[in-house]
Design an enzyme around this catalytic site. Structure first.
Site, PDB file in Angstrom:
ATOM      1  N   GLU A 170      45.340  40.280  45.058  1.00 31.26           N
ATOM      2  CA  GLU A 170      45.721  41.227  44.013  1.00 31.26           C
ATOM      3  C   GLU A 170      47.144  41.758  44.176  1.00 31.26           C
ATOM      4  O   GLU A 170      47.708  42.289  43.231  1.00 31.26           O
ATOM      5  CB  GLU A 170      44.726  42.403  43.990  1.00 31.26           C
ATOM      6  CG  GLU A 170      43.321  41.959  43.664  1.00 31.26           C
ATOM      7  CD  GLU A 170      42.258  42.979  44.032  1.00 31.26           C
ATOM      8  OE1 GLU A 170      41.207  42.974  43.404  1.00 31.26           O
ATOM      9  OE2 GLU A 170      42.475  43.763  44.974  1.00 31.26           O
ATOM     10  N   ASP A 229      32.754  40.719  38.257  1.00 36.15           N
ATOM     11  CA  ASP A 229      31.328  40.378  38.391  1.00 36.15           C
ATOM     12  C   ASP A 229      30.508  41.499  37.771  1.00 36.15           C
ATOM     13  O   ASP A 229      31.054  42.508  37.349  1.00 36.15           O
ATOM     14  CB  ASP A 229      30.963  40.205  39.880  1.00 36.15           C
ATOM     15  CG  ASP A 229      31.221  41.480  40.671  1.00 36.15           C
ATOM     16  OD1 ASP A 229      32.311  41.602  41.262  1.00 36.15           O
ATOM     17  OD2 ASP A 229      30.367  42.387  40.649  1.00 36.15           O
TER      18      ASP A 229
END
Ligand code: ADE
Length: 241
Positions: A12, A205
């Site tokens: 990230e 998710d």
């Protein structure tokens, strides 16, 4: 003014790290604090690592040593609401610890004891700015989903949630859109230091039985979308100086 940028994982922060000009690094707390300039904007960037203690330690060091005027956290989160799909973006306006329980001393679930606060608020101006920016950003399609943008609450705990029953219990108590393992720690440290913060998350998710597989599969693409949003954020802040 300097902007602090935080994310939990190397995937990230990697794209931002490579984009920084005049980059310097200080190694501390088993991570790196990268300073430099991005689109004429002085920044400091660090990977917090996973979990609330890591996030708190890195956020406090960032504030104490590099004195950013604002902190922006990006990264992924598990969705807790059926309207959310993998790849969707959440502009966080409120943050809570879902696993903080001092009810035994008469406090509400999630309440920071003796501090009179449970829901920590992101900086309103930064939330609106993120919203404006996202309207103008063409995000990458993830898992055949054209990302939608939501504004809402994130709940953090030191657990990678992989179970729908647990999600239901958390949502019943906290009415959150998503979960992660760091945001509440970042928000609390920012609150203690009076540093305004914003948090922008992509759904990796659904915090269910498939979470481990989905997380691994979508982390990189979600990180790419975070990068696009962050870059526009930094350009906008740099313009406003
Ligand atoms: N971050 C991304 N997905 C998560 C999950 N399922 N639980 C906790 N943190 C997360």
């Amino acid at each position: 003014m300097r902007v602090g940028i935080l994310a939990a994982m190397e995937e990230e922060i990697g794209l931002v790290k490579r984009a920084i000009k005049k980059r310097k690094v200080e190694k501390a707390l088993q991570t790196g604090f990268y300073t430099g300039v991005w689109h004429q904007q002085p920044i400091v960037l660090a990977r917090s690592g996973l979990g609330k203690v890591n996030a708190a330690a890195v956020t406090q060091r960032m504030i104490s040593v590099y004195k950013p005027e604002i902190i922006i956290m990006v990264g992924v989160a598990g969705a807790c609401n059926a309207d959310l799909s993998i790849g969707d973006v959440i502009i966080v306006d409120e943050v809570v610890h879902w696993d903080l329980d001092v009810t035994g001393l008469g406090f509400e679930l999630g309440e920071l004891p003796f501090m009179g606060i449970k829901i920590m608020e992101a900086h309103q101006k930064l939330v609106s700015m993120a919203h404006q920016i996202l309207k103008r950003t063409r995000l990458k399609v993830i898992a055949k989903n054209k990302p939608k943008v939501f504004v809402g609450r994130i709940a953090s705990g030191d657990t990678f949630v992989t179970d729908e029953e647990r999600v239901q219990l958390i949502v019943e108590k906290f009415n959150n859109l998503c979960v992660d393992m760091e945001s509440a720690a970042v928000a609390q440290v920012c609150f203690l230091n009076k540093t305004p913060f914003a948090i922008i998350k992509s759904v990796s998710d659904k915090a269910d039985e498939k979470a481990e597989i989905d997380f691994a599969k979508f982390l990189k693409i979600a990180a790419g979308n975070s990068f696009l949003v962050l870059e526009k954020f930094i350009k906008e802040i740099s313009k406003q100086k």
